[in-house]
Design a protein around this motif. Sequence first.
Motif, PDB file in Angstrom:
ATOM      1  N   ALA A  15       0.837  -1.207   0.000  1.00 22.72           N
ATOM      2  CA  ALA A  15       0.000   0.000   0.000  1.00 22.72           C
ATOM      3  C   ALA A  15       0.872   1.258   0.000  1.00 22.72           C
ATOM      4  CB  ALA A  15      -0.938  -0.004   1.209  1.00 22.72           C
ATOM      5  N   ILE A  16       1.940   1.242   0.792  1.00 19.26           N
ATOM      6  CA  ILE A  16       2.853   2.392   0.826  1.00 19.26           C
ATOM      7  C   ILE A  16       3.512   2.567  -0.539  1.00 19.26           C
ATOM      8  CG2 ILE A  16       5.011   3.277   1.809  1.00 19.26           C
ATOM      9  CD1 ILE A  16       4.170   1.845   4.446  1.00 19.26           C
ATOM     10  N   TRP A  17       3.976   1.456  -1.102  1.00 21.71           N
ATOM     11  CA  TRP A  17       4.641   1.510  -2.407  1.00 21.71           C
ATOM     12  C   TRP A  17       3.688   2.053  -3.473  1.00 21.71           C
ATOM     13  CZ3 TRP A  17       9.082   2.161  -4.287  1.00 21.71           C
ATOM     14  CH2 TRP A  17       9.397   1.834  -5.603  1.00 21.71           C
ATOM     15  N   ASN A  18       2.439   1.631  -3.431  1.00 24.93           N
ATOM     16  CA  ASN A  18       1.453   2.138  -4.397  1.00 24.93           C
ATOM     17  C   ASN A  18       1.273   3.641  -4.257  1.00 24.93           C
ATOM     18  OD1 ASN A  18       1.044  -0.332  -5.588  1.00 24.93           O
ATOM     19  ND2 ASN A  18      -0.746  -0.840  -4.336  1.00 24.93           N
ATOM     20  N   ARG A  19       1.327   4.156  -3.033  1.00 21.59           N
ATOM     21  CA  ARG A  19       1.218   5.600  -2.808  1.00 21.59           C
ATOM     22  C   ARG A  19       2.445   6.328  -3.364  1.00 21.59           C
ATOM     23  NH1 ARG A  19      -1.351   5.714   3.327  1.00 21.59           N
ATOM     24  NH2 ARG A  19      -3.265   4.606   2.760  1.00 21.59           N
ATOM     25  N   VAL A  20       3.614   5.730  -3.162  1.00 21.39           N
ATOM     26  CA  VAL A  20       4.845   6.311  -3.717  1.00 21.39           C
ATOM     27  C   VAL A  20       4.736   6.386  -5.241  1.00 21.39           C
ATOM     28  CG1 VAL A  20       7.322   5.921  -4.073  1.00 21.39           C
ATOM     29  CG2 VAL A  20       6.338   5.639  -1.786  1.00 21.39           C
ATOM     30  N   LEU A  21       4.261   5.308  -5.863  1.00 25.59           N
ATOM     31  CA  LEU A  21       4.114   5.280  -7.323  1.00 25.59           C
ATOM     32  C   LEU A  21       3.108   6.318  -7.803  1.00 25.59           C
ATOM     33  CD1 LEU A  21       4.168   1.430  -8.023  1.00 25.59           C
ATOM     34  CD2 LEU A  21       6.023   3.086  -8.361  1.00 25.59           C
ATOM     35  N   LEU A 124       8.915  20.930  -9.332  1.00 28.01           N
ATOM     36  CA  LEU A 124       9.045  19.823  -8.383  1.00 28.01           C
ATOM     37  C   LEU A 124       8.534  20.242  -7.008  1.00 28.01           C
ATOM     38  CD1 LEU A 124       9.996  17.004  -7.581  1.00 28.01           C
ATOM     39  CD2 LEU A 124      12.295  17.963  -7.265  1.00 28.01           C
ATOM     40  N   SER A 125       8.977  21.387  -6.525  1.00 27.65           N
ATOM     41  CA  SER A 125       8.543  21.870  -5.206  1.00 27.65           C
ATOM     42  C   SER A 125       7.047  22.124  -5.164  1.00 27.65           C
ATOM     43  CB  SER A 125       9.282  23.150  -4.829  1.00 27.65           C
ATOM     44  OG  SER A 125      10.624  22.851  -4.545  1.00 27.65           O
ATOM     45  N   SER A 126       6.524  22.796  -6.195  1.00 26.25           N
ATOM     46  CA  SER A 126       5.084  23.113  -6.167  1.00 26.25           C
ATOM     47  C   SER A 126       4.243  21.843  -6.297  1.00 26.25           C
ATOM     48  CB  SER A 126       4.722  24.129  -7.246  1.00 26.25           C
ATOM     49  OG  SER A 126       4.874  23.592  -8.527  1.00 26.25           O
ATOM     50  N   SER A 127       4.727  20.847  -7.067  1.00 26.29           N
ATOM     51  CA  SER A 127       3.994  19.578  -7.186  1.00 26.29           C
ATOM     52  C   SER A 127       3.969  18.844  -5.847  1.00 26.29           C
ATOM     53  CB  SER A 127       4.633  18.680  -8.241  1.00 26.29           C
ATOM     54  OG  SER A 127       4.506  19.254  -9.512  1.00 26.29           O
ATOM     55  N   LEU A 128       5.116  18.795  -5.185  1.00 33.37           N
ATOM     56  CA  LEU A 128       5.155  18.137  -3.875  1.00 33.37           C
ATOM     57  C   LEU A 128       4.303  18.899  -2.863  1.00 33.37           C
ATOM     58  CD1 LEU A 128       8.912  17.081  -3.678  1.00 33.37           C
ATOM     59  CD2 LEU A 128       6.932  15.592  -4.042  1.00 33.37           C
ATOM     60  N   ASN A 129       4.372  20.229  -2.907  1.00 35.09           N
ATOM     61  CA  ASN A 129       3.562  21.044  -1.995  1.00 35.09           C
ATOM     62  C   ASN A 129       2.078  20.767  -2.167  1.00 35.09           C
ATOM     63  OD1 ASN A 129       5.841  22.256  -0.958  1.00 35.09           O
ATOM     64  ND2 ASN A 129       5.633  24.124  -2.172  1.00 35.09           N
ATOM     65  N   ALA A 130       1.661  20.528  -3.414  1.00 32.32           N
ATOM     66  CA  ALA A 130       0.244  20.294  -3.700  1.00 32.32           C
ATOM     67  C   ALA A 130      -0.277  19.036  -3.006  1.00 32.32           C
ATOM     68  CB  ALA A 130       0.028  20.182  -5.214  1.00 32.32           C
ATOM     69  N   PHE A 131       0.636  18.110  -2.656  1.00 31.17           N
ATOM     70  CA  PHE A 131       0.202  16.857  -2.036  1.00 31.17           C
ATOM     71  C   PHE A 131       0.434  16.816  -0.530  1.00 31.17           C
ATOM     72  CE2 PHE A 131       0.794  15.585  -6.488  1.00 31.17           C
ATOM     73  CZ  PHE A 131      -0.465  15.065  -6.717  1.00 31.17           C
ATOM     74  N   VAL A 141       5.352  12.715   1.267  1.00 28.25           N
ATOM     75  CA  VAL A 141       6.087  13.945   0.947  1.00 28.25           C
ATOM     76  C   VAL A 141       6.891  14.385   2.168  1.00 28.25           C
ATOM     77  CG1 VAL A 141       5.882  16.386   0.338  1.00 28.25           C
ATOM     78  CG2 VAL A 141       4.444  14.701  -0.818  1.00 28.25           C
ATOM     79  N   GLN A 142       6.256  14.362   3.329  1.00 26.97           N
ATOM     80  CA  GLN A 142       6.943  14.772   4.566  1.00 26.97           C
ATOM     81  C   GLN A 142       8.123  13.845   4.862  1.00 26.97           C
ATOM     82  OE1 GLN A 142       3.619  14.706   7.226  1.00 26.97           O
ATOM     83  NE2 GLN A 142       2.980  16.791   6.731  1.00 26.97           N
ATOM     84  N   ALA A 143       7.929  12.551   4.646  1.00 29.35           N
ATOM     85  CA  ALA A 143       9.014  11.589   4.898  1.00 29.35           C
ATOM     86  C   ALA A 143      10.180  11.831   3.937  1.00 29.35           C
ATOM     87  CB  ALA A 143       8.485  10.163   4.746  1.00 29.35           C
ATOM     88  N   LEU A 144       9.875  12.093   2.674  1.00 25.83           N
ATOM     89  CA  LEU A 144      10.935  12.366   1.693  1.00 25.83           C
ATOM     90  C   LEU A 144      11.702  13.629   2.063  1.00 25.83           C
ATOM     91  CD1 LEU A 144       9.020  11.605  -1.622  1.00 25.83           C
ATOM     92  CD2 LEU A 144      10.890  10.273  -0.651  1.00 25.83           C
ATOM     93  N   ARG A 145      10.976  14.660   2.421  1.00 31.37           N
ATOM     94  CA  ARG A 145      11.624  15.923   2.776  1.00 31.37           C
ATOM     95  C   ARG A 145      12.367  15.796   4.102  1.00 31.37           C
ATOM     96  NH1 ARG A 145       7.106  20.197   0.467  1.00 31.37           N
ATOM     97  NH2 ARG A 145       8.141  20.471  -1.541  1.00 31.37           N
ATOM     98  N   GLY A 146      11.821  15.032   5.033  1.00 32.42           N
ATOM     99  CA  GLY A 146      12.484  14.825   6.314  1.00 32.42           C
ATOM    100  C   GLY A 146      13.791  14.062   6.148  1.00 32.42           C
ATOM    101  N   ALA A 147      13.756  13.026   5.298  1.00 28.57           N
ATOM    102  CA  ALA A 147      14.964  12.231   5.050  1.00 28.57           C
ATOM    103  C   ALA A 147      16.019  13.107   4.386  1.00 28.57           C
ATOM    104  CB  ALA A 147      14.629  11.037   4.154  1.00 28.57           C
TER     105      ALA A 147
END
Length: 151
Positions: A15-21, A124-131, A141-147
């Motif tokens: 389920a997590i992987w599907n969300r990443v995709l 890229l930033s605005s697309s990630l911000n939108a989610f 998104v938060q996990a990616l930015r946190g990492a």
Amino acid sequence: MATSPRTPSLISDQAIWNRVLTLHAHVERELSRAMQRQHGIGLSEFLSLEHLDQSSTNELRMQDLADRVGLGQSSITRLVGRLETAGFAYKDLCPSDKRGVYAVITNEGRQRYQEARATYAEVLSSSLNAFTADPELGPIVQALRGAHSHG
């Protein structure tokens, strides 16, 4: 009680992987549109120019470029052909390595990459911000930015 209170909130790796995709597909589509609309190049062309620009020798073996962009051999050959037609790169043979075909960035290719780089970062930033507010994709998104910020 046999189950812990956290069990219902756990989601599977699949389920997590599907969300990443899903996130990847949405963001990649926005990046592709912006590159094409504003700079007349595809996303793979942009990424290829980026890898060539960042190479210390301004060139990469075709196979290395294919691996970095995530394309197969025939796809990278067609892609470099398009870059060649546009005047952004050319193919070169390495005399000491009979199998060594290299893609080399041109000054024009470097200039196109430099022009497109800000658009890529912005979209890229605005697309990630939108989610970020999306209940399913926001935590990713938060996990990616946190990492990224801790790494």
